[in-house]
Design a protein around this motif. Structure first.
Motif, PDB file in Angstrom:
ATOM      1  N   GLY A 271       0.844  -1.181   0.032  1.00  0.00           N
ATOM      2  CA  GLY A 271       0.108   0.118  -0.067  1.00  0.00           C
ATOM      3  C   GLY A 271       0.874   1.246   0.079  1.00  0.00           C
ATOM      4  N   GLY A 272       2.024   1.033  -0.488  1.00  0.00           N
ATOM      5  CA  GLY A 272       2.887   2.366  -0.517  1.00  0.00           C
ATOM      6  C   GLY A 272       3.469   2.512   0.517  1.00  0.00           C
ATOM      7  N   ARG A 273       3.878   1.599   1.490  1.00  0.00           N
ATOM      8  CA  ARG A 273       4.030   1.963   2.991  1.00  0.00           C
ATOM      9  C   ARG A 273       5.589   1.213   3.167  1.00  0.00           C
ATOM     10  N   GLN A 274       6.257   0.932   1.897  1.00  0.00           N
ATOM     11  CA  GLN A 274       7.344   0.288   2.132  1.00  0.00           C
ATOM     12  C   GLN A 274       8.424   0.718   1.186  1.00  0.00           C
ATOM     13  N   PHE A 275       8.891   0.264   0.342  1.00  0.00           N
ATOM     14  CA  PHE A 275       9.767   0.740  -0.626  1.00  0.00           C
ATOM     15  C   PHE A 275       9.295   1.679  -1.298  1.00  0.00           C
ATOM     16  N   ALA A 276       9.732   3.168  -1.201  1.00  0.00           N
ATOM     17  CA  ALA A 276       9.368   4.253  -1.803  1.00  0.00           C
ATOM     18  C   ALA A 276       9.576   4.354  -3.118  1.00  0.00           C
ATOM     19  N   ALA A 277      10.130   3.624  -3.879  1.00  0.00           N
ATOM     20  CA  ALA A 277      10.255   3.815  -5.370  1.00  0.00           C
ATOM     21  C   ALA A 277       9.861   2.575  -5.830  1.00  0.00           C
ATOM     22  N   SER A 302      -2.972  -3.577  -2.825  1.00  0.00           N
ATOM     23  CA  SER A 302      -2.399  -2.138  -2.959  1.00  0.00           C
ATOM     24  C   SER A 302      -3.402  -1.434  -3.880  1.00  0.00           C
ATOM     25  N   GLY A 303      -4.185  -0.384  -3.202  1.00  0.00           N
ATOM     26  CA  GLY A 303      -4.783   0.891  -3.974  1.00  0.00           C
ATOM     27  C   GLY A 303      -6.086   0.430  -4.447  1.00  0.00           C
ATOM     28  N   VAL A 304      -6.696  -0.979  -3.877  1.00  0.00           N
ATOM     29  CA  VAL A 304      -7.940  -1.265  -4.350  1.00  0.00           C
ATOM     30  C   VAL A 304      -8.971  -0.482  -3.636  1.00  0.00           C
TER      31      VAL A 304
END
Length: 373
Positions: A271-277, A302-304
Motif C-alpha cells: 500500500g505504498g508503505r514500504q519501498f518508496a520507489a 495495494s490501492g484497491v
C-alpha cells in the motif's frame, strides 16, 4: 494520542449512507485524531507510490462485451481454498483498536457478514483466537520474528484457531520510513497492544520520542530482517495450511515462491508503505501471472478502492484482490456497521461492473480484454 471513543460519527437516521469508499474516507477523517489518521493514510518517503498505485489502476481500461443475454451477475467463487462471496479478502492491518474499541473483532464480523476472508495481522490488537472465534473465514498473516520458536508458536496457534490459510509478508526487512509518523512522534496508547506477541503493554511501541516512530522502533526489535528462501522452505515443512507469500512484485520471486511450495502469491507494494520507489502493484501483476503459469493463486493488493478495481484485477489474470485502508475508514466511521458498509459497497460495485462489462460470472470476467492507457 488517544484512540476514538465508541460514539459514531456516521450519518444519523434518515441521512444518506456514503455512496463511495471516498465518502467513507472523508467521514473517517472527521472522526479520527490527526496522528491516527496519519498512521492509517501515510506511506513511506514522499508517498508517491500510493499515488502511483491509484494512477496505474485508473489506467487499466476494460473492453466490455455485449448481448450476453443475462440481467444477473454472480460474484461468488473461491479464493485460494476458501469459499467467498466475492473475490476479495480483507488485507492484514495492524492495531485496529486505534480506529474503534472493537477493532479487529468488528472488522472480522463485517467480513463474515459479507462472506469474505479476513486476514488477521501478527500485530492485531486482539488475539488470533479471539478474532477466529467471531466465525467466518479467517487467514493469518505472519511477520518473521527474530525468535523462530515464536514464529512456530504463532503458526500453531493459527492452525488451532481454525485459520484456513497462512499469509507470509516478505517485504518488511525493516519498516519503511513513514514521515508522518516520524514528525508526529507516533506511539500507541496503553490500551492498544500487539495482542499476539504477549500481554505486556509497555513496549517500545508505547514510548513516545520526538522525531521517531515508536511503532517502527518496536518492529525493528521484533522482526528478523534476514528472512530468506530457506526460512520459507522451513515454514512450508511445518504447516499444512495453504501458504501465500505477500509482497511479491518481481516475477522471478513469484516463481521461486511457487518452487518453495507456496500456494499463492500476493502482488503487493504494501500500500505504498514500504519501498518508496516500488512499481505499482497492478503494473507488476500481468508479468507475475504469466511467470507462474497457473501453478498457484495470484492476488492483487495495494490501492484497491472500488468494485471495478477488483474486476480490473480479474481481467489482468488475478484470482482476486485484497482491500485494506477502506476497511479501516469504515471501522472509524461506524465500527462493524461501517466496515460492513464498505464491503457491501465493493460487492455491489463489482456486481454492477460485471453486468456492465457483459460478464455473468467471474469466469467471464477473466476473459475480458484489458487495455492500459
Amino acid at each position: 494520542m488517544t484512540s476514538p471513543s465508541p460514539t459514531s460519527s456516521a450519518p444519523g437516521p434518515g441521512a444518506e449512507a456514503p455512496l463511495t469508499v471516498a465518502d467513507v474516507a472523508e467521514l473517517a477523517a472527521r472522526r479520527l485524531p490527526a496522528d491516527v489518521l496519519d498512521f492509517v493514510n501515510g506511506g513511506s518517503g514522499d508517498e508517491s507510490v500510493q499515488a502511483a498505485n491509484r494512477a496505474a489502476l485508473d489506467g487499466v481500461r476494460l473492453v466490455p462485451r455485449v448481448l450476453v443475454g443475462t440481467d444477473e451477475a454472480s460474484t461468488s467463487g473461491r479464493l485460494v481454498r476458501s469459499a467467498a462471496g466475492m473475490p476479495l479478502a480483507v488485507a492484514p492491518m495492524a492495531y485496529q483498536r486505534l480506529l474503534h474499541p472493537e477493532g479487529e473483532l468488528a472488522s472480522a464480523r463485517a467480513a463474515r457478514a459479507v462472506d469474505v476472508p479476513f486476514v488477521v495481522s501478527t500485530l492485531s490488537s486482539y488475539s488470533v483466537e479471539e478474532i477466529a472465534a467471531v466465525g467466518g473465514t479467517v487467514w493469518f498473516q505472519l511477520y518473521w520474528l527474530r525468535d523462530r520458536d515464536a514464529v512456530l508458536d504463532l503458526v500453531c496457534r493459527a492452525e488451532k484457531a481454525g485459520c484456513e490459510a497462512l499469509v507470509v509478508t516478505v517485504d518488511v526487512p525493516l519498516m519503511g520510513r513513514r514521515l508522518r509518523d516520524v514528525r508526529n512522534g507516533f506511539s500507541l496508547p496503553p490500551q492498544v497492544t500487539a495482542a499476539n506477541l504477549g500481554p505486556a503493554p509497555d513496549t517500545a511501541a508505547h514510548r513516545r520520542e520526538d522525531g521517531r516512530s515508536a511503532v517502527a522502533t518496536h518492529t525493528a526489535q521484533a522482526f528478523d530482517p534476514a528472512l530468506s528462501w530457506e526460512g520459507l522452505a522451513w515454514l512450508r515443512e511445518r504447516t499444512s495450511l495453504p501458504l501465500l507469500v505477500k509482497g511479491v512484485l518481481d516475477p522471478r520471486d513469484a516463481v521461486r515462491a511457487v518452487d518453495a511450495g507456496a500456494d499463492g502469491v500476493i502482488v503487493s507494494n504494501h500500500g505504498g508503505r514500504q519501498f518508496a520507489a516500488a512499481v505499482p502493484s497492478v503494473t507488476a501483476l500481468p508479468r507475475v501471472v504469466e511467470a507462474v503459469g497457473g501453478r498457484c493463486a495470484v492476488l492483487l493488493d495495494s490501492g484497491v478502492r472500488t468494485g471495478a478495481d477488483v474486476l480490473r484485477a480479474l481481467a489482468l489474470g488475478a484470482d482476486g484482490a485484497l482491500c485494506g485502508r477502506p476497511l479501516l475508514w469504515g471501522l472509524a466511521m461506524d465500527g462493524e456497521a461501517g466496515a460492513r458498509h464498505v464491503l457491501e459497497l465493493l460487492r455491489d460495485e463489482l456486481r454492477e461492473s460485471l453486468l456492465l462489462a457483459g460478464c455473468p460470472d467471474l469466469a467471464a470476467a477473466r476473459r475480458l480484454e484489458p487495455v492500459v492507457v
